[in-house]
Design an enzyme around this catalytic site. Structure first.
Site, mmCIF file in Angstrom:
data_model
loop_
_atom_site.group_PDB
_atom_site.id
_atom_site.type_symbol
_atom_site.label_atom_id
_atom_site.label_comp_id
_atom_site.label_asym_id
_atom_site.label_seq_id
_atom_site.Cartn_x
_atom_site.Cartn_y
_atom_site.Cartn_z
ATOM 1 C CE LYS A 78 26.965 -50.166 -26.824
ATOM 2 N NZ LYS A 78 25.762 -49.346 -26.697
ATOM 3 N N PRO A 88 29.376 -51.326 -9.007
ATOM 4 C CG PRO A 88 30.508 -52.521 -10.657
ATOM 5 C CD PRO A 88 29.131 -52.189 -10.170
ATOM 6 C CG PHE A 89 32.964 -49.102 -11.885
ATOM 7 C CD1 PHE A 89 34.259 -49.204 -11.378
ATOM 8 C CD2 PHE A 89 32.498 -50.135 -12.674
ATOM 9 C CE1 PHE A 89 35.061 -50.295 -11.665
ATOM 10 C CE2 PHE A 89 33.299 -51.234 -12.973
ATOM 11 C CZ PHE A 89 34.583 -51.315 -12.461
ATOM 12 C CD GLU A 98 30.368 -49.584 -20.237
ATOM 13 O OE1 GLU A 98 31.023 -49.736 -21.284
ATOM 14 O OE2 GLU A 98 29.169 -49.236 -20.227
ATOM 15 N NE ARG A 125 41.618 -55.575 -2.515
ATOM 16 C CZ ARG A 125 42.759 -56.263 -2.508
ATOM 17 N NH1 ARG A 125 43.131 -56.919 -3.599
ATOM 18 N NH2 ARG A 125 43.528 -56.287 -1.433
#
Length: 465
Positions: free
Chosen positions: A279, A245-246, A263, A37
């Site tokens: 994992k 997303p990261f 992650e 977001r």
């Protein structure tokens, strides 16, 4: 503190416009959804906290304290309340914690090679942050006025700095140069395939001997950078071929980092803690039926689910060191998530931070993440140092922010490239358990690395594709 609301601003374009100010940190999300977001761009820090050779520094001057009290003291000097209805990062420290920072918290053997190639941590302190709520969509220029402490002087500085950044945003973005492609055969692995298979078998021997239950083993690839290589152009390509997303782009002069991580390591939001260990991995296929079959097989894989649950148990234990008794829960176990080139099993572990604890305590209790070390963590890290030999650097560390409000969001620095010393370094790994098949484990690392190689091979124009 002063806020400016900005509409119609693209995060990538805005980050490029701020880059000339120096020490650009771009915390990016190129993947739609709730996890992605927010995005943040910050530059021109008023101070830089760093760690080199186990020693802490502030603006290049050595500090007497070790990491935890040194960082706590710097953050506490600029404590501020978080404003409602804005993205969480509203000024603070943002940058990277290298995997090798683990030696600040545990007694671990040094790597045989590569120590000191990059700092153990670089955390610029930003008084101005451009924060994007991608769901709105809307951008906020947050100017805190730090490091001034006198209220009137701080407010004046906040206004002046806001205008400086707004003027920079009005300027044209620097042109993105094209990059010559780096061919796939230019990458040199630190282990030939047969040697890596032997390391996997050695790890399994350690498991059978009772030393560990699992370890995350990785291999490293290097390639020389062509003269004048444009790291920003490469990052734009990476975020297009491996949307995550990261993501992050860090330009700290001699060291630049491009990350497309899926992650989350740690989020601390008003005392609520969340970690999302990955994992379990399966490749994706262009054929929809085959792709669905690969995902379904991963979802029921005994080996991958066992590996995931082992790390969930480890993280429950780590969080319990700093969270309120009884507050650590697992709202999601082994959920299937699909990314550009792989499927993953992802679990979620949450907790409530104990009174008197803060973000730095949370880092000290959990770093590095269990998903990229192993279980038991300390013994697994000793084995990793023995077998991998090279320092990991930023890979498997964390990238993100620690706000002056006390909130924090850090990724696990996987699918991450370091550009330093005239070369690009790419690393990729996977969790080894008793059920691991050495050739399959090698292929998993190659599946992860190939997507990044593709970004280098396809970055000739410097344009996203």
């Amino acid at each position: 503190m002063q806020i400016r609301v900005l509409d119609g601003l693209d995060p990538v374009d805005a980050a490029a416009r701020l880059a000339p100010l120096g020490h650009l940190t771009f915390l990016d999300s190129a993947r739609d959804g709730g996890l992605g977001r927010y995005a943040y761009a910050a530059a021109d820090p008023f101070g830089i906290f760093s760690v080199r050779g186990g020693r802490c520094f502030w603006d290049g001057e050595r500090l007497d304290e070790p990491f935890v009290p040194a960082l706590k003291a710097r953050l506490a000097a600029f404590r501020q309340e978080r404003l409602a209805d804005l993205p969480p990062f509203q000024g603070g420290a943002a940058g990277f914690l290298a995997y090798d920072l683990a030696r600040a918290f545990e007694r671990l053997p040094p790597p045989a090679a590569g120590a000191g190639a990059v700092p153990e941590a670089v955390l610029p302190f930003y008084d101005v942050v451009l924060a994007f709520d991608l769901a709105a969509p809307r951008a906020f220029l947050v100017s805190t006025g730090w490091p001034e402490t006198d209220p009137a002087l701080r407010e004046r500085r906040a206004g002046q700095r806001a205008e400086t950044f707004l003027d920079r945003l009005r300027q044209p973005a620097p042109p993105t140069r094209g990059n010559p492609a780096i061919a796939s055969d230019a990458w040199v692995a630190d282990f030939p395939r047969d040697d890596y298979l032997a390391l996997v078998r050695r790890t399994i021997d350690y498991i059978l001997a009772g030393d560990i239950f699992q370890a995350c083993l990785a291999q490293r690839f290097e390639a020389p950078l062509p003269p004048g290589f444009d790291g920003w152009a490469f990052y734009r390509r990476l975020r297009s071929v491996n949307a995550a997303p990261f993501g992050a782009w860090l330009d700290y002069g001699e060291v630049k980092v491009a990350s497309s991580s899926p992650e989350r390591f740690l989020r601390l939001d008003r005392g609520h803690v969340e970690t999302r260990p990955i994992k379990g991995t399966a490749p994706r296929s262009a054929d929809p039926q085959e792709d669905a079959a690969l995902a379904a097989a991963l979802a029921v894989s005994e080996k991958d689910r066992a590996e995931n649950l082992m790390i969930v148990d480890l993280l429950r234990n780590d969080l319990s060191r700093v969270c309120r008794p009884g507050s650590v829960l697992e709202p999601a176990l082994c959920a299937l998530e699909s990314y550009a080139n792989v499927h993953h099993l992802v679990s979620t572990v949450t907790g409530e931070l104990e009174a008197g604890r803060d973000a730095v305590d949370l880092i000290a209790a959990t770093f590095p993440g269990g998903s990229i070390s192993g279980a038991p963590k300390i013994r697994a890290m000793e084995i990793i140092a023995e077998l991998e030999r090279n320092a990991r650097g930023v890979f498997c560390g964390a990238i993100g922010f620690i706000g002056f409000s006390g909130d924090m969001d850090l990724n696990i620095a996987i699918r991450t490239v370091t550009l330093a010393g005239g070369k690009a370094v790419v690393q990729a790994g996977g969790g080894i358990t008793m059920l691991s098949d050495p050739p399959a484990e090698h292929e998993e690392t190659m599946v992860k690395a190939r997507r990044i190689f593709e970004a280098f091979a396809g970055s000739a124009t410097g344009e996203a594709a």
